[in-house]
Design an enzyme around this catalytic site. Structure first.
Site, PDB file in Angstrom:
ATOM      1  CB  CYS A  70      -0.888  -0.024   1.238  1.00 37.79           C
ATOM      2  SG  CYS A  70      -1.864   1.473   1.521  1.00 37.79           S
ATOM      3  CG  ASN A  71       1.676   3.287  -3.601  1.00 36.66           C
ATOM      4  OD1 ASN A  71       2.834   3.306  -3.984  1.00 36.66           O
ATOM      5  ND2 ASN A  71       0.734   2.591  -4.218  1.00 36.66           N
ATOM      6  CB  THR A  72      -1.705   5.432   1.849  1.00 37.21           C
ATOM      7  OG1 THR A  72      -2.245   6.012   0.657  1.00 37.21           O
ATOM      8  CG2 THR A  72      -2.021   6.340   3.021  1.00 37.21           C
ATOM      9  CB  CYS A 182      -3.852   3.591  -5.062  1.00 37.73           C
ATOM     10  SG  CYS A 182      -4.894   2.650  -3.922  1.00 37.73           S
TER      11      CYS A 182
END
Length: 265
Positions: A70-72, A182
């Site tokens: 997950c990039n976030t 994402c």
């Protein structure tokens, strides 16, 4: 040998599918933080707490390496996770650097699709500032897309209307690459490919992430083998229905083979 994959929902399955293709001799534990999905519209402080708690549960279950798919979550918690745990940990970031390198000689721009929270984080701005010397990167928040994906909404007509509305203000002839920033977004790669002009490439960080995982496993001396491609699913909400959803979504990815582009992004 079991590799853990963590995401807020089913998005990280796009990375897991690539890992299954490249590491069929490993087993996998996939954790979705269903109590708190989506992350992209929540505060940084809250999300960090969610991530640390969920990964702690994964550690108790027993994993030999971790992919924060997950990039976030990577932007918010990867540093603290590496401080807490000594096992190999791989994070993700939007594939902005290779996209800029590919487009540098074409005069075309790069458009990054991402969650609102990713686009607000200093790590994203630092990444763009580091690699985008000529100012060719634009960013487009797509907060609704995670909701669509989590609902397994893959109807072509509905999604075409959504993407057309989001891209209405952009002159697509100016762009050469769209970055899917994402892990939920590659579920829509085929739909986007039909919608976008042929000259626009679509890239994500999944292949590059799994290559980094392979290199890190080798560096840590983790032997090949030790598994058979078995995947165990978990979710923080303990929802049997969500386990079924993850199994369905992974089967969808593997059947559609949405990850056929194997360039080193």
């Amino acid at each position: 040998m079991r590799i853990g994959f963590f995401d807020s929902g089913i998005g990280g399955l796009t990375v897991l599918a690539e890992a299954l293709r490249r590491h069929p001799d490993k087993d996998f534990l996939y954790m979705a933080d269903t109590l708190h999905v989506p992350y992209g519209t929540k505060s940084k402080e809250d999300v960090k707490g969610y991530i640390l708690e969920a990964v702690g549960t994964m550690m108790n279950e027993g994993i030999d390496a971790l992919v924060v798919a997950c990039n976030t979550a990577t932007s918010i918690a990867i540093t603290e996770l590496r401080e807490r745990y000594s096992l190999p940990i791989v994070g993700m970031e939007p594939a902005v650097k290779p996209a800029v390198e590919m487009n540098s000689a074409t005069g075309k721009r790069v458009l990054v699709f991402a969650t609102p929270l990713t686009l607000q984080l200093p790590k994203y701005y630092a990444l763009v500032s580091r690699v985008d010397d000529t100012g060719i990167v634009d960013s487009l928040p797509l907060p609704e897309l995670v909701h669509y994906c989590e609902s397994l909404q893959f109807d072509k007509q509905i999604m075409n209307e959504y993407f057309r509305a989001k891209l209405a203000g952009y002159e697509l002839n100016d762009y050469g690459i769209i970055v899917l920033g994402c892990t939920h977004y590659p579920f829509y790669k085929d739909i986007l490919r039909e919608l976008l002009p042929d000259h626009i490439a679509i890239v994500d960080g999944n292949v590059g992430t799994v290559k980094r995982l392979s290199a890190l496993l080798s560096r840590y001396g983790i032997a090949r083998g030790g598994g058979s491609g078995n995947v165990q699913f978990m979710c923080t909400g303990n929802e049997p229905g969500y386990i079924d959803k993850m199994q369905t979504a992974l089967a969808y990815l593997r059947e559609k083979d949405n990850l056929t582009e194997t360039e080193p992004f």
